[in-house]
Scaffold this motif. Structure first.
Motif, PDB file in Angstrom:
ATOM      1  N   PRO A  66       0.846  -1.203   0.000  1.00 24.66           N
ATOM      2  CA  PRO A  66       0.000   0.000   0.000  1.00 24.66           C
ATOM      3  C   PRO A  66       0.883   1.256   0.000  1.00 24.66           C
ATOM      4  O   PRO A  66       1.987   1.239   0.573  1.00 24.66           O
ATOM      5  CB  PRO A  66      -0.789  -0.119   1.312  1.00 24.66           C
ATOM      6  CG  PRO A  66      -0.780  -1.580   1.637  1.00 24.66           C
ATOM      7  CD  PRO A  66       0.542  -2.099   1.137  1.00 24.66           C
ATOM      8  N   PRO A  67       0.409   2.344  -0.623  1.00 25.34           N
ATOM      9  CA  PRO A  67       1.252   3.527  -0.791  1.00 25.34           C
ATOM     10  C   PRO A  67       1.924   4.029   0.488  1.00 25.34           C
ATOM     11  O   PRO A  67       3.132   4.288   0.479  1.00 25.34           O
ATOM     12  CB  PRO A  67       0.275   4.563  -1.357  1.00 25.34           C
ATOM     13  CG  PRO A  67      -0.725   3.754  -2.095  1.00 25.34           C
ATOM     14  CD  PRO A  67      -0.887   2.492  -1.305  1.00 25.34           C
ATOM     15  N   GLN A  68       1.175   4.178   1.585  1.00 24.08           N
ATOM     16  CA  GLN A  68       1.778   4.767   2.776  1.00 24.08           C
ATOM     17  C   GLN A  68       2.922   3.921   3.313  1.00 24.08           C
ATOM     18  O   GLN A  68       3.995   4.436   3.649  1.00 24.08           O
ATOM     19  CB  GLN A  68       0.719   4.965   3.874  1.00 24.08           C
ATOM     20  CG  GLN A  68       1.230   5.754   5.077  1.00 24.08           C
ATOM     21  CD  GLN A  68       1.770   7.127   4.686  1.00 24.08           C
ATOM     22  OE1 GLN A  68       1.065   7.933   4.076  1.00 24.08           O
ATOM     23  NE2 GLN A  68       3.028   7.405   5.002  1.00 24.08           N
ATOM     24  N   GLU A  69       2.720   2.595   3.378  1.00 24.74           N
ATOM     25  CA  GLU A  69       3.787   1.710   3.852  1.00 24.74           C
ATOM     26  C   GLU A  69       4.983   1.753   2.901  1.00 24.74           C
ATOM     27  O   GLU A  69       6.142   1.820   3.341  1.00 24.74           O
ATOM     28  CB  GLU A  69       3.270   0.275   3.963  1.00 24.74           C
ATOM     29  CG  GLU A  69       2.232   0.055   5.038  1.00 24.74           C
ATOM     30  CD  GLU A  69       1.738  -1.379   5.046  1.00 24.74           C
ATOM     31  OE1 GLU A  69       2.569  -2.299   5.007  1.00 24.74           O
ATOM     32  OE2 GLU A  69       0.513  -1.577   5.067  1.00 24.74           O
ATOM     33  N   ARG A  70       4.705   1.726   1.612  1.00 21.05           N
ATOM     34  CA  ARG A  70       5.764   1.758   0.603  1.00 21.05           C
ATOM     35  C   ARG A  70       6.560   3.064   0.704  1.00 21.05           C
ATOM     36  O   ARG A  70       7.789   3.064   0.647  1.00 21.05           O
ATOM     37  CB  ARG A  70       5.116   1.606  -0.775  1.00 21.05           C
ATOM     38  CG  ARG A  70       6.026   1.793  -1.938  1.00 21.05           C
ATOM     39  CD  ARG A  70       5.444   1.225  -3.217  1.00 21.05           C
ATOM     40  NE  ARG A  70       4.036   1.464  -3.423  1.00 21.05           N
ATOM     41  CZ  ARG A  70       3.522   2.565  -3.985  1.00 21.05           C
ATOM     42  NH1 ARG A  70       4.307   3.540  -4.372  1.00 21.05           N
ATOM     43  NH2 ARG A  70       2.219   2.677  -4.164  1.00 21.05           N
ATOM     44  N   HIS A  71       5.852   4.168   0.870  1.00 24.81           N
ATOM     45  CA  HIS A  71       6.516   5.467   0.962  1.00 24.81           C
ATOM     46  C   HIS A  71       7.401   5.557   2.205  1.00 24.81           C
ATOM     47  O   HIS A  71       8.529   6.055   2.138  1.00 24.81           O
ATOM     48  CB  HIS A  71       5.475   6.590   0.990  1.00 24.81           C
ATOM     49  CG  HIS A  71       4.666   6.686  -0.258  1.00 24.81           C
ATOM     50  ND1 HIS A  71       3.464   7.366  -0.338  1.00 24.81           N
ATOM     51  CD2 HIS A  71       4.859   6.154  -1.504  1.00 24.81           C
ATOM     52  CE1 HIS A  71       2.973   7.279  -1.558  1.00 24.81           C
ATOM     53  NE2 HIS A  71       3.790   6.539  -2.283  1.00 24.81           N
ATOM     54  N   ASP A  72       6.880   5.085   3.341  1.00 22.88           N
ATOM     55  CA  ASP A  72       7.656   5.146   4.587  1.00 22.88           C
ATOM     56  C   ASP A  72       8.971   4.378   4.454  1.00 22.88           C
ATOM     57  O   ASP A  72      10.023   4.822   4.935  1.00 22.88           O
ATOM     58  CB  ASP A  72       6.840   4.582   5.749  1.00 22.88           C
ATOM     59  CG  ASP A  72       5.692   5.489   6.152  1.00 22.88           C
ATOM     60  OD1 ASP A  72       5.702   6.665   5.744  1.00 22.88           O
ATOM     61  OD2 ASP A  72       4.784   5.018   6.860  1.00 22.88           O
ATOM     62  N   LEU A  93       8.392   5.896  -4.734  1.00 27.11           N
ATOM     63  CA  LEU A  93       7.843   7.171  -4.269  1.00 27.11           C
ATOM     64  C   LEU A  93       7.213   7.995  -5.388  1.00 27.11           C
ATOM     65  O   LEU A  93       6.746   9.109  -5.151  1.00 27.11           O
ATOM     66  CB  LEU A  93       8.959   7.990  -3.606  1.00 27.11           C
ATOM     67  CG  LEU A  93       9.527   7.426  -2.301  1.00 27.11           C
ATOM     68  CD1 LEU A  93      10.856   8.084  -1.970  1.00 27.11           C
ATOM     69  CD2 LEU A  93       8.538   7.629  -1.161  1.00 27.11           C
ATOM     70  N   MET A  96       3.858   9.705  -4.790  1.00 33.27           N
ATOM     71  CA  MET A  96       3.681  10.356  -3.498  1.00 33.27           C
ATOM     72  C   MET A  96       3.613  11.872  -3.651  1.00 33.27           C
ATOM     73  O   MET A  96       4.365  12.466  -4.414  1.00 33.27           O
ATOM     74  CB  MET A  96       4.845   9.998  -2.553  1.00 33.27           C
ATOM     75  CG  MET A  96       4.641  10.534  -1.145  1.00 33.27           C
ATOM     76  SD  MET A  96       6.052  10.200  -0.050  1.00 33.27           S
ATOM     77  CE  MET A  96       7.141  11.535  -0.530  1.00 33.27           C
ATOM     78  N   SER A  97       2.719  12.488  -2.899  1.00 35.71           N
ATOM     79  CA  SER A  97       2.676  13.945  -2.838  1.00 35.71           C
ATOM     80  C   SER A  97       3.848  14.439  -1.984  1.00 35.71           C
ATOM     81  O   SER A  97       4.114  13.899  -0.912  1.00 35.71           O
ATOM     82  CB  SER A  97       1.350  14.398  -2.209  1.00 35.71           C
ATOM     83  OG  SER A  97       1.405  15.775  -1.900  1.00 35.71           O
ATOM     84  N   LYS A  98       4.533  15.459  -2.460  1.00 32.82           N
ATOM     85  CA  LYS A  98       5.703  15.970  -1.738  1.00 32.82           C
ATOM     86  C   LYS A  98       5.328  17.046  -0.709  1.00 32.82           C
ATOM     87  O   LYS A  98       6.191  17.576  -0.014  1.00 32.82           O
ATOM     88  CB  LYS A  98       6.717  16.556  -2.733  1.00 32.82           C
ATOM     89  CG  LYS A  98       7.226  15.540  -3.744  1.00 32.82           C
ATOM     90  CD  LYS A  98       8.116  16.215  -4.767  1.00 32.82           C
ATOM     91  CE  LYS A  98       8.497  15.255  -5.887  1.00 32.82           C
ATOM     92  NZ  LYS A  98       9.272  15.925  -6.944  1.00 32.82           N
TER      93      LYS A  98
END
Length: 277
Positions: A66-72, A93, A96-98
């Motif tokens: 999922p995006p949030q886990e991947r981004h972290d 990333l 992802m919004s910066k």
């Protein structure tokens, strides 16, 4: 297929520094995840490995998260000493919004993204390079351009399997399910031993309301790879929704043998038992 014991051996091998970094990176690359805690622990350790190729292969395993886990996870690697690892982090990333990033993190990410885009356009002469470019377009909301890249990849190599799965996924995300289905039908025809094709087609059939076809495809995926947890879980869920509780129970119990700590499968089994009194 891989037994639970073999999976344990593979995880131990990944972080065994007595083995060559090339062999360990290759094993990571070819390892199909069930997303167990043990697998995630092994990959987390591999992302700290001294060999950049091992770090790179481990990081890319998180593409389907999922995006949030991947981004972290990826944000920890945008300053890696290796360009290939920074590029992998940028890939994770790219959607992802910066906005919420600190200035230094935003600057590091911008630099990594420039390296990533340079790599994409440099590799676009190769079929898998086209697939990577298509994936980038898809994650950045340029779906029609992504489709064009996947089709170019297949023109260059009709056996570029990732192009079929990415093309079908993109068609589906755009609501073009019939085209997604035709793409997966072609993939199954070309590579009948590729379990992921049946898994994806099963999910698509379910989305389109073709429950019998979905069950048949998920069963085929399991027959090809009996250690495929996701197919077990989705098949059990479909049986449960159809009130076929005995079938659901049998399938989810097999899934729990593959991934015993799965909270989703445990909860599903509890629901099945409740329905059976």
């Amino acid at each position: 297929s891989v037994t639970p014991e073999e999976r344990e051996s593979i995880l131990a091998f990944i972080n065994d520094k007595q083995q060559s970094f090339l062999n360990r990176a290759t094993v990571i690359d070819n390892f199909n995840l069930n997303y167990t805690e043990a697998e995630l622990y092994a990959l987390s350790a591999a992302m700290q490995d001294s060999a950049s190729l091992v770090r790179y292969k481990a990081l890319r395993k998180f593409m389907d998260f999922p995006p949030q886990e991947r981004h972290d996870i990826a944000l920890n690697h945008i300053r890696d000493s290796s360009r290939m690892v920074r590029v992998a982090a940028a890939e994770l990333l790219s959607d992802m919004s910066k906005g919420g990033l600190l200035k230094d993190d935003r600057s590091a990410l911008d630099s990594a993204m420039q390296e990533y885009e340079t790599m994409l356009y440099t590799n676009a002469d190769f079929p898998l390079g086209r697939v990577q470019l298509g994936d980038y377009y898809m994650r950045t909301g340029r779906g029609q351009e992504a489709i064009g890249q996947y089709k170019l990849a297949l023109l260059k190599d009709s056996l570029a399997l990732p192009a079929y799965t990415s093309l079908a996924t993109n068609y589906s995300s755009l609501g073009r399910n019939e085209e997604a289905l035709a793409t997966l039908d072609l993939l199954v025809e070309k590579e009948p031993g590729y379990g992921r094709a049946f898994y994806l087609r099963g999910l698509l059939h379910y989305e389109m309301g073709n429950e019998d076809a979905a069950i048949a495809d998920l069963r085929s995926a399991i027959e090809i790879d009996p250690q495929d947890y996701r197919s077990h879980y989705n098949l059990a869920t479909l049986h449960y929704q159809r009130k076929e509780f005995r079938d659901a129970e049998g399938v989810v119990l097999k899934g729990l043998k593959i991934y015993p700590e799965s909270p989703d499968a445990r909860y599903l089994l509890a629901l099945i038992y409740r329905e059976q009194g």
